[in-house]
Design a protein around this motif. Structure first.
Motif, PDB file in Angstrom:
ATOM      1  N   HIS A   1     -11.659  66.710 115.498  1.00 14.87           N
ATOM      2  CA  HIS A   1     -10.303  66.168 115.635  1.00 14.87           C
ATOM      3  C   HIS A   1      -9.358  66.975 114.759  1.00 14.87           C
ATOM      4  CE1 HIS A   1     -12.518  62.115 116.465  1.00 14.87           C
ATOM      5  NE2 HIS A   1     -12.545  62.927 117.515  1.00 14.87           N
ATOM      6  N   SER A   2      -8.634  67.888 115.345  1.00 11.57           N
ATOM      7  CA  SER A   2      -7.794  68.805 114.566  1.00 11.57           C
ATOM      8  C   SER A   2      -6.649  68.089 113.857  1.00 11.57           C
ATOM      9  CB  SER A   2      -7.229  69.892 115.484  1.00 11.57           C
ATOM     10  OG  SER A   2      -6.433  69.323 116.514  1.00 11.57           O
ATOM     11  N   TYR A   3      -6.293  66.892 114.297  1.00 15.10           N
ATOM     12  CA  TYR A   3      -5.162  66.170 113.726  1.00 15.10           C
ATOM     13  C   TYR A   3      -5.537  65.370 112.488  1.00 15.10           C
ATOM     14  CZ  TYR A   3      -7.532  62.303 115.999  1.00 15.10           C
ATOM     15  OH  TYR A   3      -8.487  61.384 116.389  1.00 15.10           O
ATOM     16  N   TYR A   4      -6.825  65.133 112.275  1.00 11.42           N
ATOM     17  CA  TYR A   4      -7.233  64.162 111.238  1.00 11.42           C
ATOM     18  C   TYR A   4      -7.324  64.809 109.857  1.00 11.42           C
ATOM     19  CZ  TYR A   4      -9.655  60.441 108.789  1.00 11.42           C
ATOM     20  OH  TYR A   4      -9.989  59.458 107.875  1.00 11.42           O
ATOM     21  N   ARG A   5      -6.660  64.169 108.884  1.00  7.93           N
ATOM     22  CA  ARG A   5      -6.753  64.569 107.487  1.00  7.93           C
ATOM     23  C   ARG A   5      -6.784  63.318 106.618  1.00  7.93           C
ATOM     24  NH1 ARG A   5      -1.886  68.657 108.229  1.00  7.93           N
ATOM     25  NH2 ARG A   5      -1.952  67.611 110.225  1.00  7.93           N
TER      26      ARG A   5
ATOM     27  N   THR B   1     -16.970  61.011 107.078  1.00 12.12           N
ATOM     28  CA  THR B   1     -15.659  61.327 107.643  1.00 12.12           C
ATOM     29  C   THR B   1     -15.684  62.690 108.312  1.00 12.12           C
ATOM     30  OG1 THR B   1     -14.515  59.984 105.987  1.00 12.12           O
ATOM     31  CG2 THR B   1     -13.228  61.690 107.099  1.00 12.12           C
ATOM     32  N   PHE B   2     -16.304  63.658 107.643  1.00 13.91           N
ATOM     33  CA  PHE B   2     -16.422  64.995 108.223  1.00 13.91           C
ATOM     34  C   PHE B   2     -17.193  64.947 109.537  1.00 13.91           C
ATOM     35  CE2 PHE B   2     -19.376  68.616 108.706  1.00 13.91           C
ATOM     36  CZ  PHE B   2     -18.462  69.569 109.091  1.00 13.91           C
ATOM     37  N   ILE B   3     -18.313  64.237 109.548  1.00 18.49           N
ATOM     38  CA  ILE B   3     -19.148  64.153 110.753  1.00 18.49           C
ATOM     39  C   ILE B   3     -18.370  63.490 111.893  1.00 18.49           C
ATOM     40  CG2 ILE B   3     -21.221  63.110 111.750  1.00 18.49           C
ATOM     41  CD1 ILE B   3     -22.507  63.420 108.946  1.00 18.49           C
ATOM     42  N   LYS B   4     -17.642  62.438 111.572  1.00 19.09           N
ATOM     43  CA  LYS B   4     -16.921  61.673 112.596  1.00 19.09           C
ATOM     44  C   LYS B   4     -15.717  62.426 113.154  1.00 19.09           C
ATOM     45  CE  LYS B   4     -16.321  57.228 111.951  1.00 19.09           C
ATOM     46  NZ  LYS B   4     -15.790  55.918 111.449  1.00 19.09           N
ATOM     47  N   HIS B   5     -15.034  63.185 112.310  1.00 17.13           N
ATOM     48  CA  HIS B   5     -13.748  63.772 112.718  1.00 17.13           C
ATOM     49  C   HIS B   5     -13.751  65.304 112.750  1.00 17.13           C
ATOM     50  CE1 HIS B   5     -11.648  59.920 112.675  1.00 17.13           C
ATOM     51  NE2 HIS B   5     -12.215  59.656 111.509  1.00 17.13           N
ATOM     52  N   ARG B   6     -14.908  65.930 112.732  1.00 19.43           N
ATOM     53  CA  ARG B   6     -14.942  67.392 112.659  1.00 19.43           C
ATOM     54  C   ARG B   6     -14.353  68.077 113.886  1.00 19.43           C
ATOM     55  NH1 ARG B   6     -19.937  65.490 113.883  1.00 19.43           N
ATOM     56  NH2 ARG B   6     -21.181  66.534 115.499  1.00 19.43           N
TER      57      ARG B   6
ATOM     58  N   MET C   1     -13.669  46.921 108.528  1.00 16.63           N
ATOM     59  CA  MET C   1     -12.520  47.775 108.798  1.00 16.63           C
ATOM     60  C   MET C   1     -12.936  49.166 109.268  1.00 16.63           C
ATOM     61  SD  MET C   1      -9.851  45.961 108.530  1.00 16.63           S
ATOM     62  CE  MET C   1      -8.637  47.284 108.680  1.00 16.63           C
ATOM     63  N   SER C   2     -14.067  49.654 108.789  1.00 21.22           N
ATOM     64  CA  SER C   2     -14.516  50.982 109.221  1.00 21.22           C
ATOM     65  C   SER C   2     -14.945  50.975 110.687  1.00 21.22           C
ATOM     66  CB  SER C   2     -15.674  51.470 108.344  1.00 21.22           C
ATOM     67  OG  SER C   2     -16.845  50.701 108.550  1.00 21.22           O
TER      68      SER C   2
ATOM     69  N   TRP D   1      -9.847  67.974 105.558  1.00 23.16           N
ATOM     70  CA  TRP D   1      -9.452  68.271 106.934  1.00 23.16           C
ATOM     71  C   TRP D   1     -10.728  68.699 107.645  1.00 23.16           C
ATOM     72  CZ3 TRP D   1      -4.483  71.636 108.032  1.00 23.16           C
ATOM     73  CH2 TRP D   1      -4.155  71.554 109.390  1.00 23.16           C
ATOM     74  N   PRO D   2     -11.453  67.754 108.213  1.00 20.44           N
ATOM     75  CA  PRO D   2     -12.782  68.048 108.770  1.00 20.44           C
ATOM     76  C   PRO D   2     -12.797  69.215 109.753  1.00 20.44           C
ATOM     77  CG  PRO D   2     -12.433  65.702 108.692  1.00 20.44           C
ATOM     78  CD  PRO D   2     -11.122  66.328 108.336  1.00 20.44           C
TER      79      PRO D   2
END
Length: 205
Positions: free
Chosen positions: A107-111, A100-105, A158-159, A31-32
């Motif tokens: 974004h509270s919804y992303y896990r 993933t952490f860098i991209k979504h840190r 896809m990424s 959970w970034p």
């Protein structure tokens, strides 16, 4: 019991109870936002021990079963200890989730959950050591190097795609990169061996 089998057993013992336990998944997932806000860095590792369902778990653990022992033995031969495999696996969990952490840190919804990044690292280490070995895709034998190229191409596409399918392709991609670079960093001559085996062609390993 080999290290890879031990990892499979521990992963199953954690993942299966988490299938119907949302709180457990929340507590262990990558959970970034929570890593950034509350310094919960353990999530880089614990996220690799929880999976969404039996299919997700089964695919990753079967792949680890088929490739893990071979890489474990290869590391023992090359580096003098099977503990390098454990270090390799944990490092792959961490590094495959770092983008993933860098991209979504923020974004509270992303896990995200699953061992796919580390398993991808194991598969690509196997490709590095034996590029013409067959990998069976839906029971169809495919040369490992061909599978690797197609896998990387698909994962990169896809990424970058806007059509998200719920799969963390970034983890797959960077896990593969770890699988290629880790052995070469420790033993640079492995790169030469790979090129020689690749140029020799199938049946000449």
């Amino acid at each position: 019991m080999t290290l890879s089998i031990s990892i499979i057993v521990i992963t199953c013992l954690i993942s299966i109870p988490a299938f119907n336990n949302g709180k457990m998944v929340d507590d262990l997932s990558m959970w970034p936002y929570m890593v950034k806000e509350r310094n919960q860095y353990y999530r880089f590792i614990t996220s690799g021990f929880v999976h969404a369902d039996f299919m997700h778990l089964g695919f990753n653990m079967l792949t680890l079963y088929f490739f893990g022992s071979a890489i474990e033995n290869a590391f023992d031969l090359l580096f003098g200890s099977k503990l390098y495999f454990l270090f390799f696996y944990v490092l792959a969990l961490i590094l495959s989730d770092t983008p993933t952490f860098i991209k979504h840190r923020n974004h509270s919804y992303y896990r995200t959950i699953g061992a796919s990044g580390a398993v991808s690292a194991v598969v690509f280490a196997a490709i590095l050591f034996d590029p013409w070995n067959n990998i069976y895709v839906y029971f169809i034998p495919v040369p490992a190097i061909v599978y690797g190229v197609l896998y990387l191409g698909y994962t990169i596409y896809m990424s970058r795609s806007e059509n998200r399918d719920g799969i963390n392709h970034d983890a797959h991609l960077w896990g593969a990169v770890v699988g290629i670079l880790f052995p070469i960093v420790y033993k640079p001559e492995i790169a030469s061996y790979f090129l020689e085996a690749l140029l020799a062609g199938p049946g000449r390993r």
